[in-house]
Motif scaffolding. Structure first.
Motif, PDB file in Angstrom:
ATOM      1  N   ASN A  11     -16.762   1.246 -15.929  1.00  0.00           N
ATOM      2  CA  ASN A  11     -15.797   0.784 -16.912  1.00  0.00           C
ATOM      3  C   ASN A  11     -16.577   0.554 -18.205  1.00  0.00           C
ATOM      4  O   ASN A  11     -17.290  -0.431 -18.345  1.00  0.00           O
ATOM      5  CB  ASN A  11     -15.120  -0.498 -16.430  1.00  0.00           C
ATOM      6  CG  ASN A  11     -14.003  -0.920 -17.353  1.00  0.00           C
ATOM      7  OD1 ASN A  11     -13.650  -0.203 -18.275  1.00  0.00           O
ATOM      8  ND2 ASN A  11     -13.460  -2.084 -17.104  1.00  0.00           N
ATOM      9  N   ASP A  12     -16.454   1.477 -19.146  1.00  0.00           N
ATOM     10  CA  ASP A  12     -17.242   1.430 -20.370  1.00  0.00           C
ATOM     11  C   ASP A  12     -16.326   1.666 -21.569  1.00  0.00           C
ATOM     12  O   ASP A  12     -15.282   2.297 -21.451  1.00  0.00           O
ATOM     13  CB  ASP A  12     -18.319   2.514 -20.325  1.00  0.00           C
ATOM     14  CG  ASP A  12     -19.461   2.247 -21.271  1.00  0.00           C
ATOM     15  OD1 ASP A  12     -19.475   1.201 -21.929  1.00  0.00           O
ATOM     16  OD2 ASP A  12     -20.356   3.097 -21.354  1.00  0.00           O
ATOM     17  N   LYS A  13     -16.725   1.156 -22.725  1.00  0.00           N
ATOM     18  CA  LYS A  13     -15.934   1.357 -23.946  1.00  0.00           C
ATOM     19  C   LYS A  13     -15.966   2.843 -24.318  1.00  0.00           C
ATOM     20  O   LYS A  13     -17.031   3.419 -24.531  1.00  0.00           O
ATOM     21  CB  LYS A  13     -16.510   0.517 -25.084  1.00  0.00           C
ATOM     22  CG  LYS A  13     -15.727   0.649 -26.362  1.00  0.00           C
ATOM     23  CD  LYS A  13     -16.302  -0.213 -27.449  1.00  0.00           C
ATOM     24  CE  LYS A  13     -15.509  -0.016 -28.727  1.00  0.00           C
ATOM     25  NZ  LYS A  13     -16.037  -0.796 -29.820  1.00  0.00           N
ATOM     26  N   LYS A  49     -11.717  11.904 -16.551  1.00  0.00           N
ATOM     27  CA  LYS A  49     -12.573  10.710 -16.525  1.00  0.00           C
ATOM     28  C   LYS A  49     -13.893  10.966 -15.811  1.00  0.00           C
ATOM     29  O   LYS A  49     -14.811  10.160 -15.918  1.00  0.00           O
ATOM     30  CB  LYS A  49     -11.840   9.546 -15.879  1.00  0.00           C
ATOM     31  CG  LYS A  49     -10.677   9.069 -16.715  1.00  0.00           C
ATOM     32  CD  LYS A  49     -10.044   7.851 -16.134  1.00  0.00           C
ATOM     33  CE  LYS A  49      -8.882   7.445 -17.034  1.00  0.00           C
ATOM     34  NZ  LYS A  49      -8.742   6.043 -17.167  1.00  0.00           N
TER      35      LYS A  49
END
Length: 80
Positions: A11-13, A49
């Protein structure tokens, strides 16, 4: 069963980019997502993704890139 190189999605920006893939590569990406979901029991809503962790894994295991990056970073530090 063979172990896939990509594990859980981090989960990354995000940084938005636009990318065009050949149809055959897109098909393989969708297939990879299906196999990964089956292996991990974690459904992948959008196979796109997977691209970021795949690129990260590729660069992390590319010895030539790692060597040249160290040289480049050393040059930047001496210039800065």
């Amino acid at each position: 069963m063979a172990k896939l190189k990509i594990a859980a999605l981090p989960n990354d920006k995000p940084v938005k980019i636009t990318l065009e893939l050949p149809a055959s590569l897109h098909y393989d990406l969708v297939t990879y997502a299906e196999l990964l979901a089956r292996e991990n029991g974690q459904p992948i809503g959008d196979p796109v993704k997977l691209i970021a962790p795949m690129l990260a894994r590729f660069m992390a295991t590319d010895r030539g890139f790692a060597k040249l990056r160290r040289i480049h970073q050393g040059t930047k530090q001496r210039e800065g």
